[in-house]
Motif scaffolding. Structure first.
Motif, short mmCIF file in Angstrom:
data_model
loop_
_atom_site.label_atom_id
_atom_site.label_comp_id
_atom_site.label_asym_id
_atom_site.label_seq_id
_atom_site.Cartn_x
_atom_site.Cartn_y
_atom_site.Cartn_z
N SER A 129 20.41 25.63 -8.77
CA SER A 129 19.47 25.62 -7.64
C SER A 129 18.23 26.40 -8.06
CB SER A 129 20.11 26.24 -6.40
OG SER A 129 21.26 25.51 -6.01
N PRO A 130 17.36 25.79 -8.86
CA PRO A 130 16.22 26.51 -9.43
C PRO A 130 15.25 27.04 -8.37
CG PRO A 130 16.61 24.43 -10.58
CD PRO A 130 17.45 24.41 -9.35
N ARG A 131 14.86 28.27 -8.55
CA ARG A 131 13.88 28.92 -7.67
C ARG A 131 12.49 28.65 -8.25
NH1 ARG A 131 16.28 30.13 -2.86
NH2 ARG A 131 18.26 31.23 -3.15
N VAL A 132 11.97 27.47 -7.99
CA VAL A 132 10.74 27.04 -8.65
C VAL A 132 9.49 27.65 -8.04
CG1 VAL A 132 11.71 24.88 -9.51
CG2 VAL A 132 10.65 24.94 -7.24
N PHE A 133 9.64 28.42 -6.94
CA PHE A 133 8.48 29.04 -6.31
C PHE A 133 8.40 30.54 -6.59
CE2 PHE A 133 10.15 25.69 -3.42
CZ PHE A 133 9.22 24.71 -3.76
N ILE A 134 9.27 31.04 -7.44
CA ILE A 134 9.40 32.48 -7.65
C ILE A 134 8.15 33.09 -8.27
CG2 ILE A 134 10.37 32.40 -9.99
CD1 ILE A 134 12.50 34.44 -8.96
N THR B 101 5.23 28.34 0.57
CA THR B 101 5.79 27.06 0.14
C THR B 101 7.27 27.25 -0.12
OG1 THR B 101 3.71 26.30 -0.84
CG2 THR B 101 5.74 25.31 -1.68
N ASN B 102 8.12 26.56 0.66
CA ASN B 102 9.55 26.76 0.50
C ASN B 102 10.31 25.48 0.18
OD1 ASN B 102 10.60 25.32 2.82
ND2 ASN B 102 9.96 27.01 4.11
N MET C 38 11.07 35.29 -4.24
CA MET C 38 11.29 33.83 -4.19
C MET C 38 10.11 33.10 -3.58
SD MET C 38 15.19 33.68 -2.82
CE MET C 38 16.40 34.85 -3.40
N ASN C 39 9.46 33.72 -2.61
CA ASN C 39 8.33 33.10 -1.95
C ASN C 39 7.03 33.44 -2.68
OD1 ASN C 39 8.62 35.78 -1.19
ND2 ASN C 39 7.72 35.48 0.84
N GLY C 40 6.97 33.01 -3.93
CA GLY C 40 5.84 33.39 -4.78
C GLY C 40 4.65 32.48 -4.68
#
Length: 679
Positions: free
Chosen positions: A338-343, A370-371, A350-352
C-alpha cells in the motif's frame, strides 16, 4: 460533480453520482470550504430535510469569466445543435460516424417516469432509504446513472465495455458492423475494466456491489428520527459480510461465459485500476488500485481506517494499493503493498502533497491535502507512471512495480481535480486532464474559462515535469451539457503527437500536441444535448483509438464507432500509416510503446508532414513521392527499390540541418524506411 445546495444533498449526490466517488464530490464543490478527509461526509444514506431539496441536475446560471480569462467559441457549429436522445443534431470534422449500438436492455433503466416502480426499486438497491424529499426528476436521473457506461479495454477482435451494472463484450472484427457478443450483469460501479491474456479485471466501488454479482444490492437502513443526534452525524452503510468493493477478476477463456475467479477487497473500493506488467516478471501481473470513495468500517473489512494520519498511521487514506495476480493461479491474487505515494520525504508525513489552492465561485480556496489518486497511467517502457491524483499530478518510478516511488509532483491553481494522464510515445510529454465539476457540470460554456476543465500539457525531462500549455475543447456547449476533459488515447500517426479525447456531452476531439506550446484541434464529433431543460448525465466517457478505428463509450446511449477522414490537418496517408499499427491488446492506462512498420505508407505520411512544414523544397518532395509510387506500382521491382534506397543518405544529411527537432526526426525516420522498406 455538480454543485449542490447543501451538505445533506452533497452527501446524497456523492454516493449516487456513481462514476465519481464520495471524496471527489467534496473536491468539486468549491462554493463550500474544503474539509479534511476525515471530516468529509461518507456516503448514503443521508439525512433529508423536511423541505424538498433543489434539483442539482437543473441548469446552472451562466458564470462570469474571471478577469483575463477567455471562454469557448459560441459561433462554432457544435454550439447550437438540436437536442435529443437518439435524434440529436450532429456536427463533425474529419470523423465519420459508422455506428451507434444502443445499450442492451439489461443495462438500461428502460422507463422515463420517475414514479415507475423500477425507479424506486433501483434507488432502494443503491441503499437510498428516504428518497421522498428529493425532486422527482432527481429520482429518475440517479436511477439512470446506475446503468451508465464507463471505460473499456480491447483484446484481439473483442471490446470490453464497462458499465456500472456490469460489462458488455462486443465483436469488433468488422468495426462498421460491431455486434454484442455477451453481457455480464454484475453491479457495483464504476466498472472500470482491463484485460490481459485470459483474465478480465473490473473495478467496484459503490456499496451496492456484492461478492456474488447479485443485483439486489443491500436493503436501505431506515432514516433516524428527525432532529436526533444520529441524523446530524455522518453515517456509513451498515457493515455487510457479502458486500464487495475492490477488484473482481474473471476468467474469460470462454469469452461468452466469463467466470469470476477472485475478488480482492480494498478499504476504499476501486474507482479505477491500472494493469502493470513487469518486463522482468512473466509469472505475475500487478494492479494499481485507485480508491476515491469512503473508507469502509473495520467490521466489514479488517484493518480499514479513515482516520487522519496523526490519529492512525495505518489509515487507508493517502495511499494506493498494489494487487499481485499470479497468472497461473489468479484465485490467489491479493494486496501486497500500500504505497504512500503522497509522503513528504523530508518529514515522513503521509499528507505531503496538496493542491496549492484552486479556483471557485468565491475566488481561490485554501490548499487541501491530496489523499487519493483518481487514475494512474503506467509506461513500463520508460519505467514511469503518471498519476492524476485529485490535487496533484505526480510522476512515479515503477521499475519495482510493487513499490512505486514518487519522483516529482506538480499542482496548478487552474486545476480543480486531476483526473487522468497520457504520455507522448517518446516519453517527453505528459497530458493531464482536469475534471472540473466532476463530470456533472456544464463546464464548456462560452463563459467557462478555457484554462479550467482542460488539458494541461507538461514537458518531461530527467524525471521532472514542467508546464507548457493548456488545451480545451474550443466549441461552446450549452447549460444542460455536462462537459469537461475526460479519457483519451494516442492516435498512432507517425511523426506527430495526437490524442483523441472524450468530453462527455462535448463529444470527442482530436488534439495535436506535437508542439506543446501550441496544441490545436484537428478533428471532432459532437451531438446536441440529451435534454434541453435539465442536465442529464450523458456523453462520451472515453474515446480510444484501436487498430484503425475510434470507439467511444457513450454513457447513456451505448457504443459509438468512428473512422477518421482526411482534412487539411490530417492526410489519408497519415491515417493509413496510423492504421498500419496493430495491437493484440489495449488497456489505455497500461501504455505501450508504439512501433511503426517500415512500410511505404508510413514514408508517405512523413512526406506529407514535411510538405506541410516546408522542411523540404516542393520539387524534392515531388521526386520522393514519385519514387515511392513507382516502387509500389512495380510491386517492389529491384531497380525501383534500389533507386529508392539511394535516396536515404541524402535525407539523413537534411535531418542534420532541419529547423525543428520534429522535422529532423521525421527525416531520419523517412530515410530509414527508404533504406530498408518492409513488404
Amino acid at each position: 460533480m455538480n454543485r449542490v445546495p447543501n451538505l445533506a444533498l452533497r452527501v446524497l449526490a456523492a454516493a449516487l453520482i456513481l462514476s465519481f466517488g464520495v471524496s471527489r464530490l467534496q473536491a468539486q464543490t468549491p462554493a463550500a470550504p474544503p474539509q479534511t478527509p476525515a471530516e468529509k461526509p461518507a456516503t448514503l444514506p443521508a439525512p433529508v430535510p423536511e423541505e424538498e431539496e433543489e434539483n442539482p441536475f437543473a441548469p446552472e446560471p451562466p458564470p462570469i469569466l474571471p478577469p483575463g480569462m477567455t471562454g469557448s467559441d459560441a459561433t462554432d457549429p457544435r454550439a447550437k445543435l438540436r437536442p435529443g436522445l437518439y435524434d440529436a443534431g450532429e456536427a463533425s470534422m474529419g470523423i465519420s460516424h459508422l455506428q451507434l449500438l444502443k445499450k442492451p436492455d439489461a443495462f438500461q433503466l428502460g422507463v422515463a417516469d420517475p414514479d415507475d416502480p423500477k425507479v424506486q426499486k433501483t434507488l432502494g438497491q443503491l441503499g437510498i432509504g428516504n428518497a421522498a424529499k428529493m425532486p422527482k426528476a432527481m429520482h429518475l436521473v440517479i436511477a439512470q446513472l446506475a446503468f451508465a457506461n464507463s471505460d473499456f479495454a480491447f483484446q484481439g477482435n473483442h471490446l470490453f465495455l464497462g458499465n456500472f451494472h456490469g460489462v458488455n463484450i462486443y465483436d469488433i472484427s468488422n468495426p462498421a458492423n460491431t455486434t454484442l457478443l455477451t453481457s455480464l450483469v454484475c453491479p457495483g460501479g464504476q466498472g472500470d475494466v482491463s484485460v490481459y491474456k485470459n483474465l478480465l479485471f473490473m473495478s467496484v466501488e459503490m456499496p451496492n456491489g456484492r461478492l456474488d454479482c447479485g443485483t439486489e444490492g443491500f436493503a436501505p437502513e431506515p432514516p433516524p428520527p428527525a432532529g436526533s443526534e444520529k441524523e446530524k452525524k455522518r453515517r456509513l452503510p451498515a457493515a455487510q459480510r457479502d458486500r464487495f468493493r475492490g477488484v473482481r477478476i474473471f476468467d474469460i477463456s470462454d469469452i461468452k461465459n466469463p467466470r469470476q475467479v477472485a475478488a480482492v477487497q480494498t478499504c476504499r473500493g476501486s474507482h479505477t485500476h491500472t494493469l502493470v506488467l513487469d518486463p522482468k516478471d512473466k509469472e505475475n501481473a500487478y494492479i494499481y488500485v485507485s480508491g476515491t470513495s469512503f473508507v469502509r468500517q473495520p467490521e466489514e473489512l479488517a484493518g480499514c481506517s479513515g482516520e487522519k494520519p496523526d490519529k492512525d498511521p495505518n489509515t487507508a487514506l493517502f495511499r494506493i494499493e498494489v494487487i499481485k495476480v499470479p497468472l497461473a493461479a489468479p484465485q490467489d491474487a491479493k494486496v501486497v503493498s500500500s504505497p504512500r505515494v503522497f509522503i513528504d520525504a523530508r518529514t515522513g508525513a503521509m499528507n505531503g502533497l496538496n493542491n496549492g489552492g484552486t479556483h471557485g465561485k468565491k475566488g481561490n480556496e485554501k490548499p487541501a491535502d491530496t489523499n487519493q489518486c483518481h487514475d494512474i497511467t503506467v509506461y513500463s517502457a520508460i519505467g514511469l507512471a503518471a498519476g492524476a491524483c485529485s490535487g496533484n499530478g505526480i510522476l512515479l518510478d515503477i521499475k519495482d512495480p510493487v513499490h512505486p516511488k514518487r519522483v516529482d509532483a506538480v499542482n496548478d491553481p487552474n486545476y480543480a481535480y486531476w483526473h487522468s494522464a497520457s504520455f507522448s510515445n517518446d516519453g517527453s510529454k505528459v497530458v493531464f486532464t482536469d475534471e472540473w465539476g466532476g463530470g456533472l457540470g456544464p463546464r464548456c460554456r462560452a463563459n467557462d474559462p478555457n484554462k479550467w476543465g482542460a488539458d494541461a500539457i507538461f514537458r518531461l525531462k530527467d524525471e521532472k515535469l514542467s508546464f507548457a500549455n493548456y488545451y480545451k475543447l474550443p466549441a461552446a456547449q450549452g447549460d444542460t451539457e455536462n462537459c469537461v476533459a475526460h479519457n483519451g488515447s494516442l492516435v498512432p500517426v507517425p511523426g506527430r503527437d495526437i490524442e483523441v479525447q472524450a468530453w462527455y456531452q462535448g463529444g470527442i476531439s482530436l488534439v495535436d500536441f506535437t508542439d506543446v506550446a501550441h496544441p490545436f484541434e484537428i478533428a471532432y464529433f459532437d451531438r446536441g444535448p440529451i435534454d434541453p431543460k435539465m442536465l442529464v448525465m450523458g456523453g462520451d466517457w472515453s474515446a480510444y483509438w484501436y487498430n484503425g478505428n475510434i470507439y467511444a463509450s457513450e454513457i447513456t446511449r451505448g457504443l459509438d464507432v468512428f473512422e477518421l477522414t482526411p482534412t487539411k490537418f490530417l492526410t489519408q496517408n497519415e491515417i493509413d500509416a496510423a492504421k498500419a499499427v496493430r495491437l493484440s491488446e489495449l488497456n489505455v492506462q497500461t501504455q505501450q510503446k508504439i512501433e511503426w512498420p517500415a512500410q511505404l505508407v508510413v514514408a508517405k505520411a512523413y512526406l506529407d508532414q514535411l510538405s506541410r512544414s516546408q522542411a523540404l523544397p516542393a520539387d524534392r518532395i515531388a521526386i520522393l513521392r514519385k519514387a515511392i509510387e513507382s516502387t509500389e506500382r512495380s510491386h517492389r521491382n529491384k531497380k525501383e527499390l534500389a533507386k529508392l534506397q539511394r535516396m536515404g543518405p541524402s535525407l539523413e544529411k537534411s535531418a542534420v540541418a532541419a529547423k525543428s527537432p520534429e522535422d529532423s526526426a521525421r527525416l531520419r525516420a523517412l530515410a530509414e524506411i527508404l533504406k530498408h522498406p518492409s513488404a
